[in-house]
Design an enzyme around this catalytic site. Structure first.
Site, short mmCIF file in Angstrom:
data_model
loop_
_atom_site.label_atom_id
_atom_site.label_comp_id
_atom_site.label_asym_id
_atom_site.label_seq_id
_atom_site.Cartn_x
_atom_site.Cartn_y
_atom_site.Cartn_z
N ASN A 105 -3.39 5.34 -10.24
CA ASN A 105 -3.50 5.62 -11.92
C ASN A 105 -4.83 4.35 -12.06
O ASN A 105 -4.59 3.99 -13.14
CB ASN A 105 -2.64 4.54 -12.30
CG ASN A 105 -1.24 6.20 -11.92
OD1 ASN A 105 -1.18 7.64 -12.24
ND2 ASN A 105 -0.04 5.28 -11.33
N CYS B 184 0.79 -0.62 0.02
CA CYS B 184 -0.05 -0.31 -0.03
C CYS B 184 0.83 0.90 -0.44
O CYS B 184 2.44 1.06 0.47
CB CYS B 184 -1.18 -0.38 1.25
SG CYS B 184 -0.25 -0.11 2.38
N HIS B 185 0.12 1.80 -0.15
CA HIS B 185 0.28 3.49 0.08
C HIS B 185 0.23 4.16 0.47
O HIS B 185 -1.02 4.33 0.80
CB HIS B 185 0.72 4.52 -1.99
CG HIS B 185 1.00 3.06 -3.31
ND1 HIS B 185 2.55 3.33 -3.38
CD2 HIS B 185 0.32 2.51 -3.75
CE1 HIS B 185 2.92 1.81 -4.09
NE2 HIS B 185 0.99 1.34 -3.96
N ASP C 196 -2.94 -2.42 -2.27
CA ASP C 196 -2.46 -1.39 -3.40
C ASP C 196 -2.89 -0.30 -2.80
O ASP C 196 -3.47 0.88 -3.73
CB ASP C 196 -2.98 -1.85 -4.81
CG ASP C 196 -1.67 -0.78 -5.38
OD1 ASP C 196 -0.89 -0.82 -5.06
OD2 ASP C 196 -3.04 -0.28 -7.05
N TYR D 154 2.47 11.80 -12.61
CA TYR D 154 1.35 11.69 -11.73
C TYR D 154 0.72 12.81 -10.57
O TYR D 154 2.14 13.02 -9.64
CB TYR D 154 0.18 10.20 -11.63
CG TYR D 154 0.80 9.57 -10.55
CD1 TYR D 154 0.56 9.68 -9.52
CD2 TYR D 154 1.39 8.58 -11.02
CE1 TYR D 154 0.78 9.02 -8.65
CE2 TYR D 154 2.16 7.49 -10.07
CZ TYR D 154 1.74 7.89 -8.77
OH TYR D 154 2.28 7.16 -7.82
N TYR E 250 8.82 -3.95 -10.05
CA TYR E 250 7.46 -3.43 -10.79
C TYR E 250 7.89 -3.54 -11.93
O TYR E 250 8.94 -2.82 -12.96
CB TYR E 250 7.11 -2.34 -9.79
CG TYR E 250 5.29 -2.02 -10.93
CD1 TYR E 250 4.56 -3.27 -11.41
CD2 TYR E 250 5.14 -0.31 -11.06
CE1 TYR E 250 3.28 -2.85 -10.86
CE2 TYR E 250 3.55 -0.58 -10.91
CZ TYR E 250 3.06 -1.92 -11.49
OH TYR E 250 1.89 -1.40 -12.12
C1 0GY Z 1 0.82 0.16 -8.25
C2 0GY Z 1 0.96 0.40 -8.71
C3 0GY Z 1 1.22 2.20 -9.88
C4 0GY Z 1 2.03 3.65 -9.27
C5 0GY Z 1 2.69 2.80 -8.43
O1 0GY Z 1 4.53 3.69 -7.42
C6 0GY Z 1 3.58 4.14 -7.65
O2 0GY Z 1 3.25 4.88 -8.58
O3 0GY Z 1 3.50 2.01 -8.00
C7 0GY Z 1 0.62 1.72 -11.05
O4 0GY Z 1 0.80 3.09 -11.45
O5 0GY Z 1 0.66 0.54 -12.05
O6 0GY Z 1 2.07 -0.41 -7.35
O7 0GY Z 1 0.87 0.81 -6.64
#
Ligand code: 0GY
Length: 321
Positions: A271, A48-49, A266, A65, A173
Site C-alpha cells: 500500500n 516483513c511479509h 516491511d 487490497y 498495528y
Molecule cells: C505493513 C503496513 C500495511 C499493511 C499491512 O497486513 C497488512 O496488510 O500490514 C499498511 O498498509 O500500512 O506493516 O505492512
C-alpha cells in the site's frame, strides 16, 4: 501505469493474478542497492511479509487490497542481499486468517524465519499448536480501518488469553489517533505486546509534543510494550533517501528503550502510494537511529532473538507481563 511496470519488471513477478492487482499497486523495488551499513552477525529483519504466490495461496475474500505476488524466495534473496540472517514474517491482511502462505515460508526457511499469525476466536488449541510447531510466535491484532473490519476487543482478549500457554506475544498495528481507544486493551494484555511502526505518529508534529509523548508514556508505564522503529517510508513527508523527518522519532525510542525495540524492512511494502523504497537505503538509516554498535546489536540481534528465538538467545527468557 501498473501495466508498464509489469512489462518492465516482468521477471520479478511470478504471475499477475487474473483477479487483478490493484491498479495503483506499487511493486517492490526490483534492484535494491547494496547497503553501506553492515548489520551485526545474526541480524533479524523483524517485520516483513509474504504475498502468495496467489496461484498456491489465494488472497482472502475479505481483503482490502490485492497485491503483486511476493513469495518467500524473493524474501530470502533480499535477506541475503542486505546482510541479514533471519526474518520475522508478519501475516498480512490480504491473506486474512489463512496462514498457509506464512506457514509455507516458515517451514521452508531452514529455521531462519519465525512468524506472527492472524487467528480468529474459532481457532482450536490443536491449530495453535500446529502454528507453534511451524515457527509462529505471536498473533497480530490490526486496528487500521483501511485494512480490516473491526474486531471486538473481548474477542482479541480471549485470543490473547489462549496464546499465553505457547509463550507467544501480540503484535498491534494502529494509527496514533486511535491509541486512546485501544489503551485499556493493550495495557491489560497478558502477553508481551509489540507495536508496529511506533504507533504511526504524525511526523509533522514534534517528538516532544503530546501525540508522540503519549506513546512514550505507554512504553514508560507498561514494560511489556515494545515498538518496531520501522517504516520511515510510510511515516515520512520528506521521503527518501534519508527520511530525515522520521529519524528523531525512531532514535528517541531506541535511546530510551534500547531493550524493547525491533527493526524491520516491511518488505514488500504494501500500500505504498508515494514511492517504493529502496531496501538498501532503509538499512543505511539504521546507524542514524542506533548510533553505537551496542545499540545496533540490541536492536537487530538481542531483542528479536529474545522474542522469536528465545531458545538460542544469549539473554534470559522474557517473563510474561
Ligand atoms: C505493513 C503496513 C500495511 C499493511 C499491512 O497486513 C497488512 O496488510 O500490514 C499498511 O498498509 O500500512 O506493516 O505492512
Amino acid at each position: 501505469m501498473c501495466l508498464r511496470r509489469t512489462l518492465l519488471w516482468d521477471t520479478w513477478f511470478s504471475k499477475i493474478p487474473e483477479r487483478g492487482v490493484d491498479p495503483d499497486w506499487l511493486p517492490f523495488h526490483p534492484d535494491p542497492s547494496q547497503p553501506h551499513f553492515a548489520p551485526p552477525a545474526g541480524a533479524v529483519d523483524a517485520h516483513c511479509h509474504v504475498f502468495g504466490p496467489e496461484s498456491a495461496f489465494p488472497f482472502a475474500a475479505t481483503r482490502k487490497y490485492t497485491p503483486c505476488d511476493a513469495g518467500k524466495e524473493k524474501l530470502w534473496a533480499l535477506r541475503d542481499h542486505l546482510g541479514f540472517s533471519r526474518n520475522v514474517i508478519v501475516q498480512a491482511t490480504c491473506h486474512g486468517a489463512d496462514n498457509r502462505a506464512l506457514v509455507d515460508a516458515l517451514v521452508h526457511s531452514d529455521g531462519r524465519a519465525r512468524g506472527v499469525a492472524t487467528v480468529t476466536q474459532s481457532v482450536t488449541d490443536a491449530e495453535l499448536a500446529q502454528l507453534d510447531e511451524a515457527g509462529v510466535r505471536g498473533v497480530r491484532f490490526n486496528f487500521v480501518k483501511r485494512l480490516v473490519d473491526k474486531l471486538p476487543h473481548d474477542e482479541m482478549r480471549s485470543i490473547a488469553d489462549r496464546i499465553v500457554q505457547f509463550g507467544w506475544h501480540v503484535v498491534v498495528y494502529f494509527e496514533a489517533e486511535d491509541l486512546e481507544e485501544i489503551w485499556e486493551l493493550v495495557t491489560a494484555l497478558p502477553t508481551m505486546v509489540v507495536v508496529d511502526h511506533m504507533g504511526r505518529p504524525d511526523t509533522t508534529r514534534p517528538v516532544e509534543g503530546p501525540q508522540f509523548q503519549r506513546f512514550v508514556e505507554l512504553m514508560d508505564q507498561h514494560t511489556h510494550v515494545w515498538s518496531k522503529v520501522s517504516c520511515p517510508e510510510r511515516l515520512s513527508n520528506i521521503g527518501p533517501p534519508g527520511y530525515d523527518d522520521v529519524i528523531p522519532f525512531s532514535s528517541y525510542l531506541v535511546d530510551r528503550f534500547p531493550d524493547r525495540v525491533l527493526w524491520g524492512t516491511d518488505w514488500p511494502h504494501p500500500n505504498m502510494k508515494s514511492h517504493m523504497p529502496d531496501d538498501g537505503q532503509l538499512v543505511d538509516i539504521i546507524p542514524e537511529i542506533a548510533p553505537t554498535r551496542a545499540l545496533q546489536r540490541a536492536l537487530l540481534v538481542d531483542n528479536p532473538m529474545r522474542l522469536y528465538w528465545p531458545e538460542e538467545s544469549r539473554l534470559k527468557p522474557l517473563l510474561q507481563s
